[in-house]
Design an enzyme around this catalytic site. Structure first.
Site, PDB file in Angstrom:
ATOM      1  N   THR A  76      48.294  20.936  20.338  1.00  9.50           N
ATOM      2  CA  THR A  76      48.312  19.619  20.593  1.00  9.50           C
ATOM      3  C   THR A  76      47.098  18.730  20.623  1.00  9.50           C
ATOM      4  O   THR A  76      45.885  19.468  20.949  1.00  9.50           O
ATOM      5  CB  THR A  76      48.850  19.514  21.910  1.00  9.50           C
ATOM      6  OG1 THR A  76      49.060  18.245  22.596  1.00  9.50           O
ATOM      7  CG2 THR A  76      48.440  20.562  22.954  1.00  9.50           C
ATOM      8  N   TYR A 129      48.569  21.491  30.786  1.00  5.07           N
ATOM      9  CA  TYR A 129      49.499  21.650  29.683  1.00  5.07           C
ATOM     10  C   TYR A 129      48.162  21.962  28.539  1.00  5.07           C
ATOM     11  O   TYR A 129      48.535  22.768  27.754  1.00  5.07           O
ATOM     12  CB  TYR A 129      50.223  20.328  29.293  1.00  5.07           C
ATOM     13  CG  TYR A 129      50.773  20.435  27.772  1.00  5.07           C
ATOM     14  CD1 TYR A 129      51.490  21.431  27.366  1.00  5.07           C
ATOM     15  CD2 TYR A 129      50.340  19.296  27.084  1.00  5.07           C
ATOM     16  CE1 TYR A 129      52.042  21.580  26.084  1.00  5.07           C
ATOM     17  CE2 TYR A 129      50.866  19.407  25.769  1.00  5.07           C
ATOM     18  CZ  TYR A 129      51.459  20.261  25.351  1.00  5.07           C
ATOM     19  OH  TYR A 129      52.273  20.465  24.030  1.00  5.07           O
TER      20      TYR A 129
END
Ligand code: UDP
Length: 331
Positions: A120, A144
């Site tokens: 990501t 995350y």
């Protein structure tokens, strides 16, 4: 069983995973989905078998690998709510990092040595340069993003020590839906901009809040790089081919290379749907950098990656078609 080459897709019942399964099927592969169905949907698994299980159960993963004999793994399975990761880091580190280590150990055990990994742009945090290159410093600002960066590092170590080659794909903002309307974005809770805009049009939420209008951008709202989920799916197939052809462990940004502001997304939604968004101006959301856009030259040069459906009209049109069919099927 099947003479088509098999790809093990962890998280294949999720949003990007299910679109990638459809794409792989179109290319002649059989995608085998391994998913715990906590956030994934059984109905999104349409192009190959579903094995329900949790990555933490290494023996179960080994059994699935032995049964289907995949050539490679595409690894999507992870928790992906940024806010929740701040409140419950243990959940993110144990599932995202721990689950990946268990999967990698199952791969070692069975001699499976190729992985495409779902990373990501959150691994860059608040980047020092725009557009973001793969060489831009990775400095995540939440657990995350941190968990995904840890996995990227683990993958490099597993290549050096155990010859498992991998490609980490750092996605920017995934959006849109399958053009045939088979699958789409179905998060619960839904936090993403385009589904929330559509929910405001169908009355599922009262209004849509713009998170901050005082950023140092031309119209004061945040700018992001939106990539159609089908273009992302294509990127995974290209990464798979790259590994098949003997490519070395690597990382690539996958975005459109263009940036759009929140206000521009609102305008695109209104233009495609012909409806007026009930807008509210809200406060900034913690942890939102003003601008995140990708430099995609590396993926272009080394994977042959090009976007085909990441224009805003295609993104909103496919998302709206899916959203309407979903709302219709509930009533
Ligand atoms: N956003 C917004 N209102 C919403 C949801 C999102 O203004 O209800 C903005 C958010 O601040 C960001 C952009 O839309 O600038 C994209 O947010 P999203 O949550 O879709 O993806 P993220 O960039 O966080 O991965």
């Amino acid at each position: 069983m099947t003479d088509r080459p098999v790809i093990l897709v962890t998280g294949g019942a999720g949003y990007i995973g299910s679109h990638t399964c459809k794409w792989l099927s179109g290319l002649g592969y059989t995608p085998v989905t391994f998913d715990n169905l906590v956030y994934g949907h059984r109905h999104a698994v349409k192009w190959g078998p579903l094995e329900v299980g949790d990555l933490s159960e290494t023996d179960r993963v080994i059994e699935v690998i032995k049964t289907y004999q995949p050539k490679a793994v595409i690894h999507f399975a992870a928790w992906s709510y940024v806010g929740e990761s701040v409140a419950e880091p243990a959940k993110y580190y144990s599932n995202n990092v721990g689950g990946t280590i268990s999967l990698l150990n199952a791969m070692r055990n069975t001699g499976l040595d190729q992985m495409v990994f779902s990373s990501t742009c959150a691994t860059y945090g608040e980047p020092a340069e725009i557009p973001i290159k793969e060489s831009t410093l990775q400095n995540p600002i939440n657990p995350y993003g941190q968990s995904k960066l840890m996995i990227e590092k683990i993958l490099r170590d597993y290549d050096r020590a155990y010859n498992i080659r991998s490609v980490a794909l750092r996605y920017f903002n995934a959006c849109g839906a399958d053009p045939d309307g088979d699958i789409g974005e179905e998060h619960d809770p839904e936090t993403h901009i385009i589904p929330r805009l559509l929910m405001s049009l169908t009355g599922e939420i009262d209004s849509f809040s713009i998170f901050g209008t005082d950023y140092a951008t031309p119209d004061g709202t945040c700018i992001r790089d939106y990539i159609h989920v089908d273009d992302l799916a294509h990127g995974h197939a290209l990464a798979l081919k790259y590994l098949e052809d003997g490519g070395q462990t690597n990382d690539f940004n996958l975005g459109s290379g263009d940036g759009f502001s929140v206000r521009e997304i609102v305008e695109a939604v209104e233009a495609v749907t012909g409806l007026k968004v009930p807008l509210k101006i809200g406060a900034r959301r913690t942890g939102d950098p003003p601008v995140l856009t990708a430099d995609i030259e590396k993926a272009r040069a080394e994977l042959g990656f090009e976007t085909a459906t990441s224009d805003l009209a295609s993104i909103v049109r496919t998302a709206w078609t899916f959203h309407q069919s979903k709302s219709g099927s509930k009533s």
